[in-house]
Design an enzyme around this catalytic site. Structure first.
Site, short mmCIF file in Angstrom:
data_model
loop_
_atom_site.label_atom_id
_atom_site.label_comp_id
_atom_site.label_asym_id
_atom_site.label_seq_id
_atom_site.Cartn_x
_atom_site.Cartn_y
_atom_site.Cartn_z
N HIS A 37 0.87 -1.17 -0.02
CA HIS A 37 0.17 0.01 -0.09
C HIS A 37 0.99 1.41 0.03
CE1 HIS A 37 -3.12 -2.90 1.95
NE2 HIS A 37 -3.72 -2.31 1.07
N LYS A 152 -1.70 -7.08 -8.19
CA LYS A 152 -1.85 -8.62 -7.61
C LYS A 152 -3.38 -8.81 -7.87
CE LYS A 152 -2.64 -9.07 -3.05
NZ LYS A 152 -3.71 -9.82 -2.99
N SER A 188 -0.10 -8.71 0.92
CA SER A 188 -1.30 -8.84 1.10
C SER A 188 -1.89 -8.98 2.61
CB SER A 188 -2.09 -10.23 0.61
OG SER A 188 -3.31 -10.25 1.08
N ARG A 190 -4.04 -10.24 4.20
CA ARG A 190 -4.45 -11.64 4.54
C ARG A 190 -3.01 -12.41 5.15
NH1 ARG A 190 -8.46 -10.99 0.88
NH2 ARG A 190 -10.63 -11.69 1.57
#
Length: 283
Positions: A37, A152, A188, A190
C-alpha cells in the site's frame, strides 16, 4: 493528519482543495496496510498534490461471512504507517458501514462485459458487484483525479477500468506493479493471518509462477496447467484452487496461444484457511 469518518466532512475538505486547484490521488483499501500500500501511496504523492486513503472493510464483496469477520482491522497502526509517509499530504477516510451504505447494505448489479465471469468471478459469487458498488460510491465521494490499484488483483484492476469507462467516471485508473516480500510472496493484508509454517511455505506460489513463465514458450497452455497442478498436488501445506492462463484483454482462459496476444498466468491457493492470489505476465 486529516482523518475523516464522515463523508459530508470529507466532501467539504475535498471541495476546498479543488477550489485551490489541488490535484487528488486516491487509494481505496480495506486497511491492514503494508508496504505494498505504501508504494502505491508514494506513487500517488509523486503524481498529485494530495492522496486520499480510504480504510473500509466492505461487507458486500465478501462471499464468505467468516472471512469478513476475521478480516484484520488495524486502524491505529494503519494511521501510524501513513504518518511515516506524509502527515500533511495524506488524507484518511475511515467511514462506518452506515456512512457508505446507510440502511441498505446490498450490492448494485454490474455488467463488466464478461470480465466478472472469469477466474475470481467463478469462485466468489457476487464479489465484483460488491467491489463495483463500493468503489463507485467512493469515487463519487472523493472525486479523485487519479486512482491507484495494485496488479496483484489484476482482474479487479481491469474491472475498475471497465466501471470507469461504462459510467463515464472522470478519474484515471492507474495499475501498479505487485509489491513482494523479499522471498517473493505478494504483499497482502491476509498474510498477517498466516500461521508460521504456512507463511514459510507461501513463497512456493510465486516460485511456481516464475517457473511457469520460463516454460510458457515451450509448453502448450494445457500442458503448463497440468504441470502446475502436479506441483501443488504434491505439496503438504498448499492447496491449489485454480491456475489459469488468460488473455489479458478479455481474461478468458486460453486454449491455444498466438503471437498476437498478451497472456498472464493467474493462481489462487489455500494456505490452511487463508486464500492467496497472485499472477505474472507471461509474454
Amino acid at each position: 493528519m486529516n482523518i475523516f469518518e464522515n463523508k459530508t466532512e470529507l466532501i467539504a475538505h475535498v471541495d476546498a482543495l479543488k477550489c485551490e486547484k489541488k490535484t487528488l490521488g486516491f487509494l481505496p483499501t480495506m486497511g491492514a496496510l503494508h508496504q505494498g500500500h505504501a508504494s502505491l501511496i508514494r506513487k500517488g504523492l509523486d503524481e498529485n498534490d494530495f492522496v486520499v486513503v480510504s480504510i473500509f472493510v466492505n461487507p458486500t464483496q465478501f462471499d464468505n461471512q467468516e472471512d469478513l469477520v476475521k478480516y484484520p482491522r488495524t486502524l491505529d497502526s494503519d494511521v501510524e504507517l501513513l504518518e511515516t509517509i506524509s502527515e500533511e499530504k495524506v488524507i484518511v477516510y475511515a467511514p462506518s458501514v452506515d456512512d457508505i451504505y446507510g440502511n441498505n447494505v446490498i450490492s448494485t448489479s454490474f455488467s463488466y462485459d464478461g470480465l466478472e465471469h472469469e477466474m475470481e468471478g467463478r469462485f466468489r459469487e457476487g464479489h465484483f458487484d460488491g467491489v463495483g458498488t463500493v468503489v463507485k460510491r467512493l469515487f463519487e465521494i472523493v472525486r479523485p483525479d487519479k486512482a491507484y490499484f495494485g496488479e496483484k488483483d489484476f482482474q479487479q484492476l481491469m474491472i475498475i477500468k471497465k466501471l470507469v469507462e461504462k459510467y463515464n467516471i472522470p478519474v484515471k485508473v492507474i495499475g501498479c506493479k505487485i509489491y513482494r516480500a523479499k522471498d517473493g510472496l505478494a504483499m497482502s493484508s491476509r498474510n498477517l493471518r498466516l500461521k508460521p509454517e504456512y507463511r514459510e511455505a507461501a513463497p512456493f506460489v510465486y516460485k511456481t509462477l516464475k517457473a511457469a513463465k520460463d516454460k510458457f514458450g515451450i509448453k502448450s497452455a494445457d500442458k503448463l496447467t497440468e504441470w502446475v497442478t502436479k506441483q501443488f498436488a504434491g505439496h503438504d501445506l498448499l492447496t491449489l484452487e485454480y491456475f489459469i492462463i488468460a488473455d489479458i484483454r478479455t481474461l478468458k482462459t486460453v486454449k491455444r496461444k498466438t503471437n498476437q496476444k498478451s497472456y498472464r498466468a493467474f493462481i489462487a491457493v489455500y494456505a490452511d484457511d487463508i486464500r492467496l492470489i497472485d499472477n505474472i505476465a507471461l509474454n
